[in-house]
Design a protein around this motif. Structure first.
Motif, PDB file in Angstrom:
ATOM      1  N   LEU A 133       0.837  -1.193   0.000  1.00 14.26           N
ATOM      2  CA  LEU A 133       0.000   0.000   0.000  1.00 14.26           C
ATOM      3  C   LEU A 133       0.875   1.247   0.000  1.00 14.26           C
ATOM      4  O   LEU A 133       2.014   1.219   0.472  1.00 14.26           O
ATOM      5  CB  LEU A 133      -0.902   0.004   1.240  1.00 14.26           C
ATOM      6  N   ILE A 134       0.324   2.334  -0.532  1.00 13.48           N
ATOM      7  CA  ILE A 134       1.056   3.605  -0.570  1.00 13.48           C
ATOM      8  C   ILE A 134       0.090   4.721  -0.183  1.00 13.48           C
ATOM      9  O   ILE A 134      -0.994   4.841  -0.766  1.00 13.48           O
ATOM     10  CB  ILE A 134       1.616   3.887  -1.983  1.00 13.48           C
ATOM     11  N   LEU A 135       0.461   5.525   0.796  1.00 14.42           N
ATOM     12  CA  LEU A 135      -0.265   6.760   1.067  1.00 14.42           C
ATOM     13  C   LEU A 135       0.284   7.852   0.151  1.00 14.42           C
ATOM     14  O   LEU A 135       1.504   8.014   0.022  1.00 14.42           O
ATOM     15  CB  LEU A 135      -0.091   7.184   2.526  1.00 14.42           C
ATOM     16  N   VAL A 136      -0.618   8.583  -0.496  1.00 12.71           N
ATOM     17  CA  VAL A 136      -0.207   9.617  -1.441  1.00 12.71           C
ATOM     18  C   VAL A 136      -0.858  10.938  -1.040  1.00 12.71           C
ATOM     19  O   VAL A 136      -2.052  10.992  -0.751  1.00 12.71           O
ATOM     20  CB  VAL A 136      -0.566   9.229  -2.896  1.00 12.71           C
ATOM     21  N   ALA A 137      -0.055  12.005  -0.986  1.00 11.22           N
ATOM     22  CA  ALA A 137      -0.531  13.314  -0.541  1.00 11.22           C
ATOM     23  C   ALA A 137      -1.067  14.119  -1.727  1.00 11.22           C
ATOM     24  O   ALA A 137      -0.363  14.313  -2.720  1.00 11.22           O
ATOM     25  CB  ALA A 137       0.596  14.078   0.143  1.00 11.22           C
ATOM     26  N   ASP A 138      -2.298  14.595  -1.597  1.00 11.59           N
ATOM     27  CA  ASP A 138      -2.892  15.413  -2.658  1.00 11.59           C
ATOM     28  C   ASP A 138      -2.242  16.794  -2.740  1.00 11.59           C
ATOM     29  O   ASP A 138      -1.996  17.316  -3.834  1.00 11.59           O
ATOM     30  CB  ASP A 138      -4.392  15.589  -2.409  1.00 11.59           C
ATOM     31  N   ASN A 139      -2.035  17.428  -1.573  1.00 17.61           N
ATOM     32  CA  ASN A 139      -1.430  18.770  -1.542  1.00 17.61           C
ATOM     33  C   ASN A 139      -2.121  19.731  -2.508  1.00 17.61           C
ATOM     34  O   ASN A 139      -1.488  20.413  -3.319  1.00 17.61           O
ATOM     35  CB  ASN A 139       0.077  18.689  -1.820  1.00 17.61           C
ATOM     36  N   VAL A 140      -3.442  19.777  -2.442  1.00 22.23           N
ATOM     37  CA  VAL A 140      -4.295  20.713  -3.203  1.00 22.23           C
ATOM     38  C   VAL A 140      -4.172  20.507  -4.709  1.00 22.23           C
ATOM     39  O   VAL A 140      -4.448  21.404  -5.504  1.00 22.23           O
ATOM     40  CB  VAL A 140      -4.002  22.193  -2.828  1.00 22.23           C
ATOM     41  N   GLU A 141      -3.751  19.344  -5.124  1.00 19.47           N
ATOM     42  CA  GLU A 141      -3.668  19.043  -6.550  1.00 19.47           C
ATOM     43  C   GLU A 141      -5.073  18.964  -7.150  1.00 19.47           C
ATOM     44  O   GLU A 141      -5.973  18.374  -6.554  1.00 19.47           O
ATOM     45  CB  GLU A 141      -2.962  17.700  -6.748  1.00 19.47           C
ATOM     46  N   PRO A 142      -5.305  19.564  -8.332  1.00 20.97           N
ATOM     47  CA  PRO A 142      -6.621  19.430  -8.966  1.00 20.97           C
ATOM     48  C   PRO A 142      -6.850  18.001  -9.434  1.00 20.97           C
ATOM     49  O   PRO A 142      -5.911  17.231  -9.630  1.00 20.97           O
ATOM     50  CB  PRO A 142      -6.548  20.401 -10.147  1.00 20.97           C
ATOM     51  N   GLY A 143      -8.117  17.649  -9.605  1.00 16.76           N
ATOM     52  CA  GLY A 143      -8.453  16.308 -10.077  1.00 16.76           C
ATOM     53  C   GLY A 143      -9.740  15.819  -9.464  1.00 16.76           C
ATOM     54  O   GLY A 143     -10.507  16.589  -8.874  1.00 16.76           O
ATOM     55  N   VAL A 144      -9.981  14.526  -9.592  1.00 18.79           N
ATOM     56  CA  VAL A 144     -11.222  13.938  -9.115  1.00 18.79           C
ATOM     57  C   VAL A 144     -11.366  14.175  -7.611  1.00 18.79           C
ATOM     58  O   VAL A 144     -10.411  14.108  -6.848  1.00 18.79           O
ATOM     59  CB  VAL A 144     -11.267  12.433  -9.456  1.00 18.79           C
ATOM     60  N   ARG A 145     -12.598  14.476  -7.203  1.00 24.24           N
ATOM     61  CA  ARG A 145     -12.869  14.857  -5.819  1.00 24.24           C
ATOM     62  C   ARG A 145     -12.580  13.712  -4.855  1.00 24.24           C
ATOM     63  O   ARG A 145     -12.848  12.551  -5.148  1.00 24.24           O
ATOM     64  CB  ARG A 145     -14.338  15.280  -5.696  1.00 24.24           C
ATOM     65  N   ALA A 146     -12.058  14.056  -3.692  1.00 22.45           N
ATOM     66  CA  ALA A 146     -11.796  13.066  -2.649  1.00 22.45           C
ATOM     67  C   ALA A 146     -13.071  12.780  -1.862  1.00 22.45           C
ATOM     68  O   ALA A 146     -14.109  13.427  -2.049  1.00 22.45           O
ATOM     69  CB  ALA A 146     -10.702  13.572  -1.714  1.00 22.45           C
TER      70      ALA A 146
END
Length: 322
Positions: A126-139
């Motif tokens: 598994l990998i945790l990935v940080a969005d850091n306000v990146e645009p894209g599909v809603r969380a």
């Protein structure tokens, strides 16, 4: 007609009780549905997700006691990512994993994002990935727990990595049939193997990506406990679901035909390297047969299995999830 992103991943477990403890008490996800494998009703099927069971946040497990080890290799969904909001959240999780004795790596860059790789008790990578306000599909919507600050909670699925011996056939299915687009590539962490290629659909971002890792040096994987059975992609509604069924037929891709799962409708097919893909509708969702507030607390059966409840419950092993 476009896929919105990842819908869910389904993984195999040999110990549902420990699985529940890991994904709810350690990772802080919500058990939104306790049901059965509709293709083998003597096996439980557990769904973990965000607070509301939002499509794109679901990690599901088939419970198969006594299941053997997984052997890593090609034709494999080799890693599954889970989204968090920021790099600060990764620092929280790194400290939490250290305190709880969870095997994890250092924070590393993957596809330009800060990430933290770790494993569950059965070796699922598994990998945790940080969005850091990146645009894209809603969380998704975090499930609140006293021991996990809401700003650090898991908020959905991130990229899946497909490890394949030859990348081109898989890329062909993604781009020519499923309308994914090439976004970028990044080097493997050890730098010894070909770059990993990133493909995205819909609005993009970490919740809508597939990463292709070419590894011609590896043998074919053998899936067991901790192995990923399939990955599903989001179809927004039934109208487009019917169109996807037609598209697979037009491309002469062998598939399951339309499958009614009650909580969503599904289509299954294998891409050329043998990895199982599913196309799943966002609708109707998990609150169809249970109130949102109490989802996952009782054994849920779709209406077509409800007449067999007594028989199904008699054939299931006792499962205490506390």
């Amino acid at each position: 007609m476009q896929l919105l992103g990842l819908h869910h991943v389904s993984i195999l477990t040999g110990k549902a009780e420990k699985n529940y403890e890991f994904y709810t008490k350690i990772l802080g996800m919500r058990l939104v549905k306790k049901t059965v494998n509709q293709d083998n009703t003597e096996s439980y099927h557990l769904f973990y997700a965000d607070a509301e069971g939002t499509p794109g946040t679901e990690v599901t497990f088939f419970d198969i006691p006594g299941l053997g080890h997984s052997y890593r290799g090609t034709s494999d969904i080799s890693t599954v990512s889970l989204r968090v909001r920021t790099t600060d959240a990764l620092l929280f999780w790194k400290e939490r994993f250290t305190q709880l004795g969870i095997h994890h790596d250092s924070i590393e860059k993957r596809a330009g994002r800060d990430t933290l790789a770790f494993q569950d008790f059965e070796g699922t990578r598994l990998i945790l990935v940080a969005d850091n306000v990146e645009p894209g599909v809603r969380a998704g919507i975090p499930w609140k727990r006293d021991d996990i600050p809401v700003e650090h909670a898991i908020i959905g699925l991130g990229p899946v990595t497909l490890t394949v011996s030859i990348a081109e056939p898989t890329i062909g299915i993604l781009t020519e049939v499923m309308d994914f687009r090439f976004v970028s590539s990044y080097p493997s962490l050890d730098g010894e193997y070909p770059d990993i290629m990133v493909f995205a659909t819909g609005e993009g971002g970490s919740g809508a990506e597939v990463h292709i890792e070419p590894r011609p040096d590896l043998p074919r994987a053998r899936i067991g406990r901790g192995g990923v059975h399939h990955v599903a992609f989001r179809v927004p509604n039934e109208e487009e679901y019917h169109l996807w069924a037609l598209r697979l037929k037009e491309h002469r891709i062998a598939n399951s035909g339309k499958v009614e799962r009650y909580y969503f409708k599904a289509l299954y097919f294998r891409e050329p390297n043998g990895i199982l893909f599913e196309l799943s509708t966002d609708t109707p969702g998990f609150a169809t047969d249970e109130p949102l507030e109490t989802m996952g607390q009782k054994l849920a059966l779709p209406p077509f299995l409800e007449p067999r409840r007594e028989q199904i419950e008699a054939n299931l092993r006792p499962l205490e999830l506390n």
